[in-house]
Motif scaffolding. Sequence first.
Motif, PDB file in Angstrom:
ATOM      1  N   GLY A 129       6.337 -12.575  -4.568  1.00  0.00           N
ATOM      2  CA  GLY A 129       5.370 -11.598  -4.071  1.00  0.00           C
ATOM      3  C   GLY A 129       5.132 -10.390  -4.951  1.00  0.00           C
ATOM      4  O   GLY A 129       4.502  -9.420  -4.510  1.00  0.00           O
ATOM      5  N   ILE A 130       5.602 -10.425  -6.192  1.00  0.00           N
ATOM      6  CA  ILE A 130       5.388  -9.310  -7.121  1.00  0.00           C
ATOM      7  C   ILE A 130       4.249  -9.682  -8.057  1.00  0.00           C
ATOM      8  O   ILE A 130       4.264 -10.751  -8.669  1.00  0.00           O
ATOM      9  N   SER A 131       3.262  -8.811  -8.191  1.00  0.00           N
ATOM     10  CA  SER A 131       2.129  -9.097  -9.068  1.00  0.00           C
ATOM     11  C   SER A 131       2.543  -8.965 -10.533  1.00  0.00           C
ATOM     12  O   SER A 131       3.470  -8.219 -10.869  1.00  0.00           O
TER      13      SER A 131
ATOM     14  N   ASP B 286       1.189   3.997   0.612  1.00  0.00           N
ATOM     15  CA  ASP B 286       1.326   3.897  -0.830  1.00  0.00           C
ATOM     16  C   ASP B 286       0.729   5.103  -1.533  1.00  0.00           C
ATOM     17  O   ASP B 286      -0.163   5.780  -0.999  1.00  0.00           O
TER      18      ASP B 286
ATOM     19  N   LYS C 209       5.382  -2.659  -2.488  1.00  0.00           N
ATOM     20  CA  LYS C 209       5.553  -3.874  -1.671  1.00  0.00           C
ATOM     21  C   LYS C 209       6.743  -3.764  -0.718  1.00  0.00           C
ATOM     22  O   LYS C 209       6.874  -4.564   0.203  1.00  0.00           O
ATOM     23  N   SER C 210       7.605  -2.775  -0.954  1.00  0.00           N
ATOM     24  CA  SER C 210       8.832  -2.662  -0.150  1.00  0.00           C
ATOM     25  C   SER C 210       8.851  -1.402   0.700  1.00  0.00           C
ATOM     26  O   SER C 210       9.904  -1.000   1.183  1.00  0.00           O
ATOM     27  N   ASN C 211       7.692  -0.768   0.896  1.00  0.00           N
ATOM     28  CA  ASN C 211       7.651   0.485   1.650  1.00  0.00           C
ATOM     29  C   ASN C 211       8.228   0.324   3.056  1.00  0.00           C
ATOM     30  O   ASN C 211       7.912  -0.649   3.751  1.00  0.00           O
TER      31      ASN C 211
ATOM     32  N   GLU D 291       2.594  -0.594  -6.923  1.00  0.00           N
ATOM     33  CA  GLU D 291       2.403  -1.381  -5.699  1.00  0.00           C
ATOM     34  C   GLU D 291       3.662  -1.288  -4.847  1.00  0.00           C
ATOM     35  O   GLU D 291       4.695  -1.884  -5.183  1.00  0.00           O
TER      36      GLU D 291
ATOM     37  N   SER E 198       5.720 -13.620  -9.469  1.00  0.00           N
ATOM     38  CA  SER E 198       4.724 -13.806  -8.407  1.00  0.00           C
ATOM     39  C   SER E 198       5.247 -14.697  -7.284  1.00  0.00           C
ATOM     40  O   SER E 198       4.783 -14.592  -6.145  1.00  0.00           O
TER      41      SER E 198
ATOM     42  N   ASP F 181       7.560   0.349  -7.944  1.00  0.00           N
ATOM     43  CA  ASP F 181       7.878   0.316  -6.516  1.00  0.00           C
ATOM     44  C   ASP F 181       9.172   1.093  -6.309  1.00  0.00           C
ATOM     45  O   ASP F 181      10.246   0.633  -6.685  1.00  0.00           O
TER      46      ASP F 181
END
Length: 622
Positions: A108-110, A186, A178-180, A176, A105, A129
Amino acid sequence: MMKKITIVAGISAMFFATACKTKDLKMNVEQKQLVNNKKEVVYQVFTRLFGNKNTTNKPWGTIEENGVGKFNDFTETALQEIKDLGVTYIWYTGVPHHAVIRDYSAIGISNDDPEVVKGRAGSPYAVKDYYNVNPDLAVNPENRLQEFEALIARTHKTGLKVIIDIVPNHIARKYEGKSNPVGVRDFGADDDTTVEYKRDNNFYYIPNTHFEIPDTDKPLNGEKNPLIDGKFAESPAKWTGNGSRLAKPDRNDWYETIKVNYGIRPDGSKDFPELPAGFDSKSYQEHFKFWKGKDVPDSWDKFKDIALYWTAKGVDGFRFDMAEMVPYEFWSYMNSAIKINNPNAFLLAEVYNPKEYRNYIHLGKMDYLYDKVETYDKLKDIIQGRSLPDGLSDIQNGMGDIEHHMLHFLDNHDEQRLASPEFAGTPQKGKPLMVVSTTISTSPTMVYFGQEVGEAGNENAGFGTHSRTSIFDYIGVPSHQRWMNGGKFDGGQLTKDEKELRDFYKKILNFSLNSSALMGKYQEIQTLNRQTTQGYDPGIYAFTRWSDTQKLIIVTNFSWLTTSNFELKIPSDIIQKWKLKDGNYTTTDQLYHKSAVQLQVLNGEGKAQITIAPSESFIYQL
């Protein structure tokens, strides 16, 4: 008359309407394509296990207890040793960022819920991801993508090519992106969740129903975790990866994943353009042209963009998980786009239905499929005493039009280890299987890391159990670790038998890379010898391979107990094809360079006196 010869003696539907004509045509075209080609050899590594030096192997152990390998463990020395083994491609398994039970976390990773993750380290086929990589594999998790890009560059510098996984059929329950990249939406972000199905929804839904945790064994073996509370927020519930439509999946379902919608309606009908008749014989360029401008389901574009993202980063090919659960029209769409960007891309698919092989090769534009159900299963039956080897000829002849596309293996992350008691029992008993698997066709050969030093997968890792090296846990791979020798990658801790085994693999793989005959023609001599040759024991199998410049005879002893002595017969039609005149020919073993036999040709027929020990292999060149 004495002549020097090289022979190899070693160990040994759904068709289209115009199947017969098409089959002959494709065989001719393919033979021409193979003339200047060489065998490919894929080395599969489970990336998080490869470089792990920790030997604790505590069931359900953490990273701190059991260790984990990193991208940086693939040093130039390690990669050069892999290349020298006789490898052309390295398949880095488990690279895309998948669900793991570890707190990242801070970057930034849940956190992932252990109730919908298999094991502690997580399944590599529950991707979280697609535009980033597993943080466990990086020395600095924040820079994980850059560390993988550096590995791609190191791999290419060594002369190897890179394969990674893409799993279009399903994604992690908690995906999730997060790196799109900019503009990439998404999965599911734009879905209409009030209906079970809509063509451009990414998922299938169970409207007005909450997802329920399946009745499984205790997550993390009963360890306390704040997310283990019997709940997982998913409303409405989605179909599970294996197609289960239950809001509460069964414990044997792929409950950690969600099924992706490719425009297949719940009744099984197709909600997208279909390929016209005759496209089984069209090139990837023509497939690409057909799809240009077509309105296709949203999931098609999402996965095509993912593949092209990694292609642009230098990835040379993909292994597609459970490909037959996705329509071959989609594969035509995505694979043709990949090939337009990289004509030499290596596209390998996990397909287990022989009736669909030709659809996925010719319509789906796959380069290679797993030859699991035919050759692999037969070899396993033979070594376990459930079958004679004679049926190998029927398999090879039956797949004659597609044999080049059927990748051969004896070990991978899904299967029991070749050397395990549950498979061959010993690494030595696996040798004849390896020779036949490598030499019987023009197809690529795949080796799973540790196979070449006899890894038996004896560890009970936690979620994963013995006979298969766990893909769900942090664990060590003992035989491989002895070869790794603390990061020297010199085999310094291997036993004498393990060193000899690796030398055997190195010889057979490098021979296959440089043999023109193994990219040429095949003809069995099993039937003649089984019917007429005295002393031709049940465990023997023999066949021939040849090109214009090399003639090989492969003879195999699958028996673990019996040394066989017999006079091997080479039928007249092969002697004619090889243009051999009556006389005596000295043949030399190419695998160990130890033995030689005389091939006597008399009245247009050949014979050679063979003595072959249990599990022995020879390679003789004519």
